[in-house]
Motif scaffolding. Structure first.
Motif: not given
Length: 113
Positions: A71-77, A79-84, A98-102, A106-109
């Motif tokens: 959950e903390a990592m999802a919040a960091k993603v 906050a840094a501009g990634g999209t869940i 899963h998330f996408t970067d700017p 697509e990556l996952a955690v």
């Protein structure tokens, strides 16, 4: 020991598991652990797996990072501009999102808990 934010796993789109596993076994000597009929994991330098359920998606690997606190990592993603793109879900062995970067990659955690 697994570390936050480090590449921990690479997941490839699969398809029919038997011929796919046979190819990698014969070509490279890989060994697999099956997690149901549509998922086969391997540990061949860097852990990874083939997801037969992802066969209809564009053929591209999924880089999976590790987090002790998902959950903390999802919040960091975010906050840094990634999209869940896929909220936290469970799978055999843990949970992930899963998330996408700017740039649209697509990556996952994942986390064990």
């Amino acid at each position: 020991m697994r570390e936050d934010g480090k590449i921990d796993y690479v997941e490839f789109p699969g398809g029919e598991m038997a011929p796919l596993k046979r190819f990698y076994e014969q070509a490279f000597g890989w060994r697999f652990t099956d997690y149901g009929p549509t998922y086969a994991a391997m540990s061949e330098g860097l852990d990874g797996g083939f997801d037969g359920d992802a066969a209809d998606q564009a053929a591209k690997p999924l880089v999976v990072l590790y987090a002790h606190d998902l959950e903390a990592m999802a919040a960091k993603v975010e906050a840094a501009g990634g999209t869940i793109t896929r909220p936290i879900f469970t799978f055999p062995g843990g949970r992930r999102f899963h998330f996408t970067d700017p740039s649209g990659n697509e990556l996952a955690v994942w986390s064990e808990t």
